[in-house]
Design an enzyme around this catalytic site. Sequence first.
Site, PDB file in Angstrom:
ATOM      1  N   ASP A 208      -3.718 -23.622  15.755  1.00  0.00           N
ATOM      2  CA  ASP A 208      -2.508 -24.040  16.163  1.00  0.00           C
ATOM      3  C   ASP A 208      -1.604 -24.832  15.277  1.00  0.00           C
ATOM      4  OD1 ASP A 208      -0.879 -24.757  18.646  1.00  0.00           O
ATOM      5  OD2 ASP A 208      -1.628 -26.793  18.204  1.00  0.00           O
ATOM      6  N   GLU A 251      -0.624 -19.946  13.303  1.00  0.00           N
ATOM      7  CA  GLU A 251       0.792 -19.999  14.270  1.00  0.00           C
ATOM      8  C   GLU A 251       1.514 -20.798  12.952  1.00  0.00           C
ATOM      9  OE1 GLU A 251       2.601 -22.133  18.141  1.00  0.00           O
ATOM     10  OE2 GLU A 251       1.081 -23.283  16.864  1.00  0.00           O
TER      11      GLU A 251
END
Length: 555
Positions: A208, A251
Amino acid sequence: MPPISRAREADLWWKNAVIYCLDVETYRDGNGDGIGDFRGLTQQVDHLDRLGVTCIWLMPFYPSPDRDDGYDITDFYTVDPRLGTLGDFVEFVRTARDRGMRVIADLVVNHTSDRHPWFESARRSRDAPYRDWYVWADEPPEDGPQGIVFPDQEKSLWQYDERTEQYYLHRFYKHQPDLNVANPEVRDEIARIMGFWMELGLSGFRIDAVPFLLETDGQRDAARLPDPHDYLADLRAFLSRRNGEAILLGEVNLPYAKTMEFYGGGAELTMCFDFTGMQRLYLSLARGDARPLAETLAGRPAPPEDGQWATFVRNHDELTLDQLAEDERQEVFDAFGPEKRMQLYDRGLRRRLPPMLDGDPRRIRMVYSLLFSLPGTPVLFYGEEIGMGENLDVEGRQAVRTPMQWRPGPGGGFSTAGADRFAARMVEGEYGPDRVNVRAQRHDPGSLLAWISMLAERYRETPELAWGECTVLDPGSDSVLAHRCAAGGESVVVVHNFAADPAEVTLTGLDSSRVLADLLVDGTTEIAPDGRATLRLGPYECRWLRALDPAEAPG
């Protein structure tokens, strides 16, 4: 490029995988309490197998106060009791493996919940054992991190802690204090977390917000800290030592030049999401003009030899448009989210694709054909395979994180509990489960589910799309994207018409000794002696064409 061997495809499985992202909490309830769980998910593994999925990506399933849909974590080493047990998790992974699917999960280690025992310890005193596991300052530093991620919720990246009279850094919400990844103890703990879940069967992690994870701006000793990219390389090396086939999917929502740094020449991230290409795709859709996407694809850097781009139509967050110029972003807003409630943070949309395209099946199918034929590894978000919509009555990003729709009727097959007990609100109306569900589409050869299943199958049969060298072609029409992927002496040409009008396309530079065999429907196209082939495309039509010897072409 040498021929692509099946053994090499298996070794580098991620390069032509079909990845499917889901939230356990909203996928299928196995015990009737209104909350999705691992037992319910395990019951639906065969749906994913039939769809053609080869890798399941799990959104956070760890214990959490659930103030940020599970991204505020209180324990990295177990399963949220509402979703099941570690035993249920292992049974799910084993069942997925039995069907030939690997499993990866979100690694959310740039912050914790403020209720995590580490942070509760850290804020007791400045001398607390876990104090240096977080980032503290007497005053918010002028040279610290900039840019508030959630401007509708937060006004600062620093929150004052009255007990210890210092500020702590929170890149996201104030209830999510940032971990101090520069601290060697924190780094060792992150490696232990990864090692733990790999022992239970995971094949890697989606990391993330990678740029925030590596950020050291504003720390007192930032100038003396090790290069953050060295740490990412260390994580990748640890991962490979524990499991040589495991991946890190990052990401990284940055322009290509910056994103490439996170591959580390092959030593850091295995895969990066193509945020730039996704945003230009929506600009092309809004204009009915393929050129924005064509220009971006032509300029996209090649990933490292064993790396890959991950392509997607939308993900679990807002459909971000932050890399577009302001006037371009407004074009997309006007086309697909003209109402303020459809937009989020003035930079993105909180909608799913079918409602944005007014349910036009031609456009929807064309977009998913693009997803599977653009060079890279396609990533689906749960519900895309049946054309689910959003619920704009739900706040923020949750509009697209609604329960999966399995069949018509109350609860949509997600749960037998009353809707008031559901983990999230169902979509209603035109895109609700009575009209959009798996059961109705499963045996309908004309359904979106059948189309996406077929695309997944063709993609897996066409390794040139993922492995080959991509060349953007000049189709002679602004509304058409044409590209060729070639590897091992084989090539595939793919064309997509973005316009509501028919288009005639002339492809040049082809091998006149071959014919173009259509991979999506029956038929062939002749190549003239001068290497030209003419195609007539209907509105929003797409074609996948393999160059074959005439003797090998279908009759």
